[in-house]
Design a protein around this motif. Structure first.
Motif, PDB file in Angstrom:
ATOM      1  N   ARG A 252       0.835  -1.206   0.000  1.00 10.59           N
ATOM      2  CA  ARG A 252       0.000   0.000   0.000  1.00 10.59           C
ATOM      3  C   ARG A 252       0.864   1.247   0.000  1.00 10.59           C
ATOM      4  O   ARG A 252       1.958   1.269   0.544  1.00 10.59           O
ATOM      5  CB  ARG A 252      -0.924   0.012   1.218  1.00 10.59           C
ATOM      6  N   ASP A 254       0.512   3.822   1.738  1.00  8.72           N
ATOM      7  CA  ASP A 254       0.741   4.325   3.093  1.00  8.72           C
ATOM      8  C   ASP A 254       1.596   3.383   3.940  1.00  8.72           C
ATOM      9  O   ASP A 254       1.811   3.626   5.136  1.00  8.72           O
ATOM     10  CB  ASP A 254      -0.584   4.596   3.802  1.00  8.72           C
ATOM     11  N   LYS A 263       6.420   1.446   1.363  1.00 10.58           N
ATOM     12  CA  LYS A 263       5.647   2.688   1.383  1.00 10.58           C
ATOM     13  C   LYS A 263       6.007   3.555   0.180  1.00 10.58           C
ATOM     14  O   LYS A 263       7.177   3.639  -0.205  1.00 10.58           O
ATOM     15  CB  LYS A 263       5.949   3.457   2.672  1.00 10.58           C
ATOM     16  N   MET A 305      -9.556   6.179  -1.017  1.00  3.80           N
ATOM     17  CA  MET A 305      -8.292   5.486  -0.734  1.00  3.80           C
ATOM     18  C   MET A 305      -7.108   6.005  -1.546  1.00  3.80           C
ATOM     19  O   MET A 305      -5.986   5.542  -1.360  1.00  3.80           O
ATOM     20  CB  MET A 305      -8.463   3.986  -0.977  1.00  3.80           C
ATOM     21  N   SER A 308      -3.741   6.814   0.191  1.00  5.65           N
ATOM     22  CA  SER A 308      -3.531   5.964   1.367  1.00  5.65           C
ATOM     23  C   SER A 308      -3.251   4.534   0.902  1.00  5.65           C
ATOM     24  O   SER A 308      -2.127   4.052   0.968  1.00  5.65           O
ATOM     25  CB  SER A 308      -4.735   6.028   2.315  1.00  5.65           C
ATOM     26  N   GLN A 309      -4.260   3.860   0.376  1.00  3.20           N
ATOM     27  CA  GLN A 309      -4.018   2.515  -0.155  1.00  3.20           C
ATOM     28  C   GLN A 309      -3.294   2.565  -1.502  1.00  3.20           C
ATOM     29  O   GLN A 309      -2.420   1.745  -1.783  1.00  3.20           O
ATOM     30  CB  GLN A 309      -5.335   1.747  -0.308  1.00  3.20           C
TER      31      GLN A 309
END
Length: 337
Positions: A252, A254, A263, A305, A308-309
Protein backbone atom coordinates in the motif's frame (compact mmCIF):
# COMPACT_ATOMS: atom_id res chain seq x y z
CA UNK A 1 8.04 -6.93 -60.73
CA UNK A 2 11.06 -5.66 -58.80
CA UNK A 3 11.46 -1.91 -58.39
CA UNK A 4 14.60 0.15 -58.96
CA UNK A 5 15.14 3.76 -57.96
CA UNK A 6 17.70 5.76 -59.95
CA UNK A 7 19.00 8.93 -58.27
CA UNK A 8 21.02 10.66 -60.98
CA UNK A 9 21.31 14.30 -62.09
CA UNK A 10 22.06 13.55 -65.76
CA UNK A 11 18.89 12.94 -67.81
CA UNK A 12 20.79 10.93 -70.43
CA UNK A 13 21.94 8.42 -67.83
CA UNK A 14 18.42 8.13 -66.42
CA UNK A 15 17.08 7.41 -69.90
CA UNK A 16 19.86 4.90 -70.58
CA UNK A 17 19.31 3.03 -67.29
CA UNK A 18 15.55 2.94 -67.80
CA UNK A 19 16.08 1.40 -71.22
CA UNK A 20 18.68 -1.16 -70.10
CA UNK A 21 16.63 -2.17 -67.06
CA UNK A 22 13.23 -2.27 -68.76
CA UNK A 23 12.40 -5.63 -67.17
CA UNK A 24 12.08 -3.77 -63.85
CA UNK A 25 9.81 -1.01 -62.63
CA UNK A 26 12.18 1.97 -62.75
CA UNK A 27 11.69 5.23 -60.82
CA UNK A 28 13.97 8.25 -61.09
CA UNK A 29 14.91 11.41 -59.19
CA UNK A 30 17.34 14.07 -60.41
CA UNK A 31 18.54 15.21 -56.98
CA UNK A 32 19.15 13.76 -53.55
CA UNK A 33 16.32 15.17 -51.45
CA UNK A 34 13.65 14.05 -53.91
CA UNK A 35 15.39 10.69 -54.18
CA UNK A 36 15.14 10.12 -50.43
CA UNK A 37 11.44 11.01 -50.43
CA UNK A 38 10.83 8.69 -53.37
CA UNK A 39 12.72 5.88 -51.63
CA UNK A 40 10.42 6.23 -48.59
CA UNK A 41 7.34 6.18 -50.83
CA UNK A 42 8.22 3.52 -53.39
CA UNK A 43 10.38 1.25 -51.17
CA UNK A 44 12.38 -0.08 -54.12
CA UNK A 45 14.35 -3.32 -54.16
CA UNK A 46 17.52 -1.49 -55.23
CA UNK A 47 18.81 2.09 -55.44
CA UNK A 48 21.26 3.18 -58.13
CA UNK A 49 22.89 6.35 -56.80
CA UNK A 50 25.21 8.79 -58.57
CA UNK A 51 28.08 10.08 -56.42
CA UNK A 52 28.75 13.45 -58.06
CA UNK A 53 25.56 15.47 -57.83
CA UNK A 54 24.97 19.15 -57.02
CA UNK A 55 23.17 20.29 -53.84
CA UNK A 56 23.65 16.90 -52.13
CA UNK A 57 26.32 14.36 -53.02
CA UNK A 58 25.58 10.70 -53.37
CA UNK A 59 27.57 10.05 -50.21
CA UNK A 60 25.27 12.32 -48.22
CA UNK A 61 22.18 10.76 -49.79
CA UNK A 62 23.44 7.30 -48.86
CA UNK A 63 24.21 8.41 -45.30
CA UNK A 64 20.68 9.75 -44.89
CA UNK A 65 19.10 6.68 -46.45
CA UNK A 66 20.91 4.43 -43.96
CA UNK A 67 19.50 6.52 -41.11
CA UNK A 68 16.00 6.35 -42.56
CA UNK A 69 13.68 3.94 -40.75
CA UNK A 70 11.82 2.94 -43.91
CA UNK A 71 14.70 2.82 -46.41
CA UNK A 72 17.77 1.82 -44.40
CA UNK A 73 17.79 -1.83 -45.53
CA UNK A 74 17.46 -1.13 -49.27
CA UNK A 75 20.74 -1.95 -51.07
CA UNK A 76 22.55 0.99 -52.66
CA UNK A 77 24.86 0.71 -55.69
CA UNK A 78 26.94 3.78 -56.43
CA UNK A 79 27.29 4.98 -60.02
CA UNK A 80 30.59 6.74 -60.61
CA UNK A 81 33.08 7.93 -63.18
CA UNK A 82 35.73 8.42 -60.47
CA UNK A 83 39.12 6.73 -60.63
CA UNK A 84 40.99 5.18 -57.72
CA UNK A 85 39.90 3.22 -54.66
CA UNK A 86 39.38 5.93 -52.03
CA UNK A 87 35.85 6.67 -53.20
CA UNK A 88 34.97 2.98 -52.90
CA UNK A 89 36.19 2.82 -49.30
CA UNK A 90 34.08 5.85 -48.41
CA UNK A 91 31.02 4.33 -50.12
CA UNK A 92 31.32 0.93 -48.48
CA UNK A 93 31.77 2.61 -45.09
CA UNK A 94 28.49 4.44 -45.70
CA UNK A 95 26.68 1.16 -46.39
CA UNK A 96 26.76 0.75 -50.17
CA UNK A 97 26.80 -2.82 -51.49
CA UNK A 98 28.54 -2.25 -54.84
CA UNK A 99 29.90 0.21 -57.43
CA UNK A 100 29.22 0.40 -61.17
CA UNK A 101 31.53 2.52 -63.30
CA UNK A 102 30.46 4.97 -65.97
CA UNK A 103 30.19 4.51 -68.88
CA UNK A 104 28.08 1.42 -68.23
CA UNK A 105 28.84 -2.03 -69.59
CA UNK A 106 25.33 -3.32 -70.23
CA UNK A 107 25.91 -6.99 -69.33
CA UNK A 108 27.86 -6.13 -66.15
CA UNK A 109 25.19 -3.62 -65.09
CA UNK A 110 22.36 -6.11 -65.60
CA UNK A 111 24.20 -8.93 -63.85
CA UNK A 112 25.02 -6.87 -60.75
CA UNK A 113 21.53 -5.41 -60.55
CA UNK A 114 19.97 -8.87 -60.87
CA UNK A 115 22.27 -10.31 -58.19
CA UNK A 116 21.66 -7.58 -55.62
CA UNK A 117 17.88 -7.57 -56.16
CA UNK A 118 17.80 -11.35 -55.72
CA UNK A 119 19.84 -11.11 -52.52
CA UNK A 120 17.65 -8.34 -51.11
CA UNK A 121 14.42 -10.19 -51.90
CA UNK A 122 15.82 -13.38 -50.37
CA UNK A 123 16.85 -11.52 -47.21
CA UNK A 124 13.45 -9.82 -47.03
CA UNK A 125 11.69 -13.16 -47.42
CA UNK A 126 13.84 -14.76 -44.73
CA UNK A 127 13.20 -11.81 -42.42
CA UNK A 128 9.46 -12.16 -42.96
CA UNK A 129 9.70 -15.85 -42.04
CA UNK A 130 11.70 -14.99 -38.92
CA UNK A 131 9.13 -12.32 -37.99
CA UNK A 132 6.28 -14.79 -38.50
CA UNK A 133 7.99 -17.41 -36.32
CA UNK A 134 8.83 -14.81 -33.68
CA UNK A 135 5.20 -13.71 -33.59
CA UNK A 136 4.11 -17.33 -33.34
CA UNK A 137 6.43 -17.91 -30.39
CA UNK A 138 5.24 -14.67 -28.76
CA UNK A 139 1.62 -15.78 -29.03
CA UNK A 140 2.51 -19.22 -27.67
CA UNK A 141 4.32 -17.61 -24.72
CA UNK A 142 1.27 -15.46 -24.04
CA UNK A 143 -1.00 -18.48 -24.06
CA UNK A 144 1.35 -20.44 -21.81
CA UNK A 145 1.47 -17.50 -19.41
CA UNK A 146 -2.32 -17.33 -19.26
CA UNK A 147 -2.52 -21.10 -18.85
CA UNK A 148 -0.08 -21.09 -15.95
CA UNK A 149 -1.91 -18.24 -14.24
CA UNK A 150 -5.29 -19.88 -14.83
CA UNK A 151 -4.24 -22.77 -12.62
CA UNK A 152 -4.18 -20.39 -9.66
CA UNK A 153 -7.50 -18.85 -10.68
CA UNK A 154 -9.23 -22.22 -11.04
CA UNK A 155 -7.86 -23.34 -7.69
CA UNK A 156 -9.44 -20.34 -6.01
CA UNK A 157 -12.68 -20.72 -8.04
CA UNK A 158 -12.29 -17.23 -9.53
CA UNK A 159 -13.07 -16.60 -13.17
CA UNK A 160 -10.10 -16.82 -15.55
CA UNK A 161 -11.32 -13.55 -17.04
CA UNK A 162 -10.01 -11.84 -13.89
CA UNK A 163 -6.50 -12.36 -15.25
CA UNK A 164 -7.24 -10.85 -18.63
CA UNK A 165 -9.10 -7.91 -17.11
CA UNK A 166 -6.33 -7.07 -14.64
CA UNK A 167 -3.77 -7.36 -17.45
CA UNK A 168 -5.81 -5.03 -19.64
CA UNK A 169 -6.26 -2.49 -16.83
CA UNK A 170 -2.51 -2.54 -16.19
CA UNK A 171 -1.94 -1.91 -19.88
CA UNK A 172 -4.35 1.04 -19.91
CA UNK A 173 -2.86 2.59 -16.79
CA UNK A 174 0.63 2.20 -18.23
CA UNK A 175 -0.54 3.94 -21.41
CA UNK A 176 -2.12 6.79 -19.45
CA UNK A 177 1.19 7.20 -17.61
CA UNK A 178 2.82 7.87 -20.98
CA UNK A 179 4.87 4.71 -21.51
CA UNK A 180 5.50 3.31 -24.97
CA UNK A 181 3.69 0.34 -26.49
CA UNK A 182 6.46 -2.18 -25.81
CA UNK A 183 6.65 -1.30 -22.11
CA UNK A 184 2.87 -1.39 -21.71
CA UNK A 185 2.69 -4.76 -23.42
CA UNK A 186 5.36 -6.19 -21.10
CA UNK A 187 3.49 -5.02 -18.01
CA UNK A 188 0.27 -6.40 -19.43
CA UNK A 189 1.75 -9.88 -19.85
CA UNK A 190 3.68 -9.89 -16.58
CA UNK A 191 0.63 -8.86 -14.55
CA UNK A 192 -1.22 -11.98 -15.66
CA UNK A 193 0.88 -13.89 -13.13
CA UNK A 194 0.20 -11.58 -10.18
CA UNK A 195 -1.67 -14.28 -8.22
CA UNK A 196 0.34 -17.33 -9.29
CA UNK A 197 1.37 -17.85 -5.65
CA UNK A 198 -2.17 -18.96 -4.83
CA UNK A 199 -1.26 -22.43 -6.06
CA UNK A 200 0.53 -22.81 -2.73
CA UNK A 201 -2.51 -21.87 -0.60
CA UNK A 202 -4.96 -24.52 0.57
CA UNK A 203 -8.39 -24.74 -1.06
CA UNK A 204 -10.07 -24.35 2.33
CA UNK A 205 -8.54 -20.90 2.79
CA UNK A 206 -8.91 -19.75 -0.82
CA UNK A 207 -12.57 -20.67 -1.03
CA UNK A 208 -13.76 -19.96 2.51
CA UNK A 209 -16.97 -17.92 2.23
CA UNK A 210 -16.64 -16.35 5.67
CA UNK A 211 -13.98 -14.06 7.12
CA UNK A 212 -10.54 -15.62 7.55
CA UNK A 213 -9.13 -15.91 11.07
CA UNK A 214 -5.69 -14.48 11.89
CA UNK A 215 -3.81 -17.69 11.05
CA UNK A 216 -5.70 -18.17 7.80
CA UNK A 217 -5.17 -14.53 6.81
CA UNK A 218 -1.44 -14.88 7.39
CA UNK A 219 -1.42 -17.93 5.13
CA UNK A 220 -3.39 -16.06 2.47
CA UNK A 221 -0.93 -13.17 2.56
CA UNK A 222 1.93 -15.56 1.89
CA UNK A 223 0.78 -15.99 -1.74
CA UNK A 224 2.64 -12.80 -2.66
CA UNK A 225 5.99 -14.13 -1.49
CA UNK A 226 5.24 -17.60 -2.88
CA UNK A 227 4.57 -16.12 -6.32
CA UNK A 228 7.77 -14.09 -6.16
CA UNK A 229 9.79 -17.17 -5.22
CA UNK A 230 8.31 -19.15 -8.09
CA UNK A 231 9.22 -16.53 -10.70
CA UNK A 232 12.30 -14.60 -9.59
CA UNK A 233 14.95 -17.12 -10.63
CA UNK A 234 13.83 -17.12 -14.25
CA UNK A 235 16.40 -15.93 -16.79
CA UNK A 236 13.66 -14.11 -18.70
CA UNK A 237 13.09 -10.42 -17.99
CA UNK A 238 9.32 -10.80 -18.35
CA UNK A 239 9.22 -13.43 -15.60
CA UNK A 240 11.38 -11.25 -13.32
CA UNK A 241 8.96 -8.39 -13.91
CA UNK A 242 6.10 -10.76 -13.06
CA UNK A 243 7.95 -11.73 -9.87
CA UNK A 244 8.05 -8.08 -8.77
CA UNK A 245 4.33 -7.67 -9.48
CA UNK A 246 3.47 -10.88 -7.62
CA UNK A 247 5.45 -9.67 -4.61
CA UNK A 248 4.20 -6.09 -4.45
CA UNK A 249 0.63 -5.93 -5.74
CA UNK A 250 -0.72 -5.99 -2.16
CA UNK A 251 1.65 -3.33 -0.84
CA UNK A 252 0.00 0.00 0.00
CA UNK A 253 1.03 3.59 -0.64
CA UNK A 254 0.74 4.32 3.09
CA UNK A 255 2.95 1.36 4.09
CA UNK A 256 0.17 -0.75 5.59
CA UNK A 257 0.22 -3.48 2.95
CA UNK A 258 2.02 -6.81 2.73
CA UNK A 259 4.31 -8.72 2.63
CA UNK A 260 6.95 -6.09 3.59
CA UNK A 261 4.98 -2.95 4.37
CA UNK A 262 6.72 -0.94 1.66
CA UNK A 263 5.65 2.69 1.38
CA UNK A 264 5.21 5.17 -1.46
CA UNK A 265 7.79 4.89 -4.20
CA UNK A 266 9.58 2.11 -2.31
CA UNK A 267 6.98 0.03 -4.15
CA UNK A 268 7.86 -0.47 -7.81
CA UNK A 269 5.74 1.33 -10.38
CA UNK A 270 4.48 -1.99 -11.75
CA UNK A 271 3.46 -3.07 -8.27
CA UNK A 272 1.53 0.18 -7.76
CA UNK A 273 -0.16 -0.15 -11.15
CA UNK A 274 -1.25 -3.73 -10.50
CA UNK A 275 -2.50 -2.83 -7.02
CA UNK A 276 -5.03 -0.44 -8.56
CA UNK A 277 -5.97 -2.78 -11.42
CA UNK A 278 -6.41 -5.83 -9.16
CA UNK A 279 -8.58 -4.10 -6.57
CA UNK A 280 -10.69 -2.39 -9.24
CA UNK A 281 -11.53 -5.74 -10.82
CA UNK A 282 -11.96 -7.55 -7.51
CA UNK A 283 -14.49 -5.02 -6.22
CA UNK A 284 -16.61 -5.23 -9.36
CA UNK A 285 -16.44 -9.03 -9.48
CA UNK A 286 -18.39 -11.64 -7.50
CA UNK A 287 -16.25 -13.67 -5.13
CA UNK A 288 -17.02 -16.53 -2.72
CA UNK A 289 -16.79 -14.11 0.18
CA UNK A 290 -18.67 -11.12 -1.33
CA UNK A 291 -21.17 -9.87 -3.88
CA UNK A 292 -20.04 -7.45 -6.63
CA UNK A 293 -19.95 -3.79 -5.67
CA UNK A 294 -21.93 -1.17 -7.56
CA UNK A 295 -19.92 1.07 -9.89
CA UNK A 296 -20.56 4.22 -7.84
CA UNK A 297 -19.40 2.51 -4.66
CA UNK A 298 -16.21 1.37 -6.39
CA UNK A 299 -15.56 4.91 -7.63
CA UNK A 300 -16.14 6.35 -4.15
CA UNK A 301 -13.75 3.77 -2.70
CA UNK A 302 -10.92 4.82 -4.97
CA UNK A 303 -11.60 8.49 -4.26
CA UNK A 304 -11.35 7.75 -0.54
CA UNK A 305 -8.29 5.49 -0.73
CA UNK A 306 -6.26 7.56 -3.19
CA UNK A 307 -3.11 8.58 -1.36
CA UNK A 308 -3.53 5.96 1.37
CA UNK A 309 -4.02 2.51 -0.15
CA UNK A 310 -3.17 3.59 -3.70
CA UNK A 311 -0.60 5.74 -5.45
CA UNK A 312 -2.62 8.97 -5.93
CA UNK A 313 -1.33 9.54 -9.46
CA UNK A 314 -2.42 6.11 -10.63
CA UNK A 315 -5.70 6.17 -8.72
CA UNK A 316 -6.51 9.57 -10.23
CA UNK A 317 -5.86 8.22 -13.72
CA UNK A 318 -8.40 5.50 -13.03
CA UNK A 319 -10.91 8.03 -11.70
CA UNK A 320 -10.39 10.45 -14.59
CA UNK A 321 -11.04 7.65 -17.07
CA UNK A 322 -13.51 5.70 -14.94
CA UNK A 323 -16.15 5.28 -17.66
CA UNK A 324 -13.54 3.80 -20.02
CA UNK A 325 -12.39 1.32 -17.38
CA UNK A 326 -16.00 0.31 -16.65
CA UNK A 327 -16.68 -0.14 -20.36
CA UNK A 328 -13.53 -2.26 -20.68
CA UNK A 329 -14.52 -4.35 -17.66
CA UNK A 330 -17.96 -5.04 -19.12
CA UNK A 331 -16.52 -5.86 -22.55
CA UNK A 332 -14.01 -8.34 -21.14
CA UNK A 333 -16.59 -9.82 -18.79
CA UNK A 334 -19.03 -10.51 -21.63
CA UNK A 335 -19.50 -14.29 -22.12
CA UNK A 336 -18.06 -15.66 -25.36
CA UNK A 337 -20.44 -17.09 -27.96
Amino acid sequence: MAKILVIEDTPEYIEMLSSLLNEYEVYAAKEGKKGILLAETVLPDLILLDINMPLMTGYEVCRRLKLNEKAHAIPVIFLTANDGSDFEEIGFNLGAVDFISKPFHAKVLKARVKTHIALYQLQSHLQEEVNDKTEEVRKLNHEMTYLAASIAELKSKETGQHLRRVAEFCYLLCKFLGHDEAECEKIKMASVLHDIGKVGISDEILNKPSKLDATEWKMMQSHSLLGYTMLVDSEFALMQLAATIALEHHERWDGKGYPYGKKGEEISLVGRICAVADVFDSLLDRRVYKEPWEEKVVKDYFMTMSGSQFDPTIANLLLENFDMFIYTWKSLNRPKD
